[in-house]
Design an enzyme around this catalytic site. Structure first.
Site, short mmCIF file in Angstrom:
data_model
loop_
_atom_site.label_atom_id
_atom_site.label_comp_id
_atom_site.label_asym_id
_atom_site.label_seq_id
_atom_site.Cartn_x
_atom_site.Cartn_y
_atom_site.Cartn_z
N SER A 241 -5.08 22.40 27.77
CA SER A 241 -5.00 22.42 26.31
C SER A 241 -5.15 20.99 25.80
O SER A 241 -5.02 20.02 26.56
CB SER A 241 -3.65 23.02 25.87
OG SER A 241 -3.56 23.08 24.46
N CYS A 242 -5.43 20.85 24.51
CA CYS A 242 -5.51 19.53 23.87
C CYS A 242 -5.32 19.74 22.38
O CYS A 242 -4.56 20.60 21.96
CB CYS A 242 -6.84 18.86 24.21
SG CYS A 242 -8.30 19.76 23.65
N GLY A 243 -6.04 19.00 21.55
CA GLY A 243 -5.93 19.18 20.12
C GLY A 243 -6.75 20.34 19.60
O GLY A 243 -6.27 21.16 18.83
N TRP A 270 -3.88 23.02 20.51
CA TRP A 270 -2.77 22.73 19.60
C TRP A 270 -3.12 23.05 18.14
O TRP A 270 -2.24 23.26 17.32
CB TRP A 270 -2.33 21.27 19.71
CG TRP A 270 -0.95 21.09 19.15
CD1 TRP A 270 -0.59 20.46 18.01
CD2 TRP A 270 0.26 21.60 19.73
NE1 TRP A 270 0.77 20.53 17.82
CE2 TRP A 270 1.32 21.22 18.86
CE3 TRP A 270 0.56 22.33 20.87
CZ2 TRP A 270 2.64 21.56 19.13
CZ3 TRP A 270 1.87 22.67 21.14
CH2 TRP A 270 2.91 22.28 20.26
#
Length: 298
Positions: A241-243, A270
């Site tokens: 996951s990330c932004g 996110w």
């Protein structure tokens, strides 16, 4: 018209190629080079000769989805690839102007659509120019012949919040967050307004930049393996996951190079999880004992 397939020796030898490999084949009729730069690096004024735009800020994201950079549907993706001249027999190299940032997202999208003859240019455009390789002015759009690309979606490479929730509860899986340590801990503001700060309870932090060395090149496979094992231990099933699902794919690239085989990217990342909702959020450093949980919708 479909271009001839390259000889086996001219297929990308793996998910990563260097400037020398690309330079030796640049201009071959079966080779498609994509510029997948985003943000400030998009439209910087120059490109690798003949590079075509892989527009993650535009047509190669689903703008009807609630989160940015969401994967478009198979039909829409296939049409975009055909319009950009990609054949089923093509070989593809993707780069970006930051080094290895958004190019890995394009590579992962192609893989999710069943296309394996794609690789990321190690170090991206900065490494290309540092090696003294040529550039040319950026063209406004691709105007060449259409391709014959066929989408063959693979299940499980791009996943939703429900799959991530299940992975967080699975002792055999690890969820790795590619954001900075400050954003993961909730001590730095999120880049998009309205998102809660922090991380998924049980997620682990591995900032994507830690997989790279000087010059923006990916670390050797052995060092990559050590970096993942230092965070995920002996777990082999990894979720990223990330932004907004972009730099999570840098972790996917690194894990692939390190020999991991069970990999998935959380498409909403996110930008979806961090919205005010019932999805739980933790703050503080993972494992520090300073976590605080928020399950409110406010």
């Amino acid at each position: 018209m479909t271009t001839p397939a390259p000889a086996t020796a001219d297929f990308p030898p793996g998910p990563l190629v260097g400037a020398d490999w690309l330079a030796e084949r640049l201009g071959a009729p079966w080779l498609v080079v994509f510029d997948a730069s985003v943000g400030a690096h998009r439209g910087a004024g120059h490109r690798i000769p003949g590079a075509r735009p892989f527009d993650l800020d535009g047509e190669l994201s689903d703008h009807a989805a609630p989160a940015p950079h969401t994967m478009p549907g198979a039909a829409e993706f296939a049409e975009a690839m055909r319009a950009l001249g990609v054949d089923d027999t093509s070989a593809v190299v993707v780069y970006d102007g930051a080094g290895i940032y958004s190019s890995a997202r394009a590579w992962w999208m192609l893989r999710a659509m069943g296309f394996d003859r794609a690789a990321v240019l190690d170090g991206g455009l900065p490494a290309w120019t540092a090696a003294g390789r040529p550039v040319e002015p950026t063209a406004p759009a691709y105007e060449g012949p259409r391709g014959s690309f066929t989408a063959r979606p693979r299940a499980g490479l791009l996943v939703d919040a429900a799959a991530v929730t299940a992975a967080l509860a699975d002792p055999a899986a690890a969820v790795l967050d590619a954001r900075t340590r400050e954003r993961f801990a909730g001590t730095a503001p999120e880049l998009r307004p309205g998102l809660r700060g922090g991380h998924m309870p049980g997620a682990l932090n591995l900032p994507f930049g830690e997989l790279q060395q000087d010059g923006g090149l990916m670390r050797p496979a052995g060092e990559l393996r050590q970096a993942f094992e230092a965070v995920a231990g002996d777990r082999e099933r990894l979720y990223f996951s990330c932004g907004s699902g972009v730099t999570a794919c840098v972790l996917a690239l690194g894990a692939d190079l390190a020999g991991y085989g069970e990999l998935a990217v959380y498409d909403g990342s996110w930008s979806e999880w961090g919205k005010p909702s019932a999805l739980p959020v933790a703050t503080g450093e993972a494992g520090s004992g300073r976590r605080a949980y928020d399950q409110n919708s406010s």
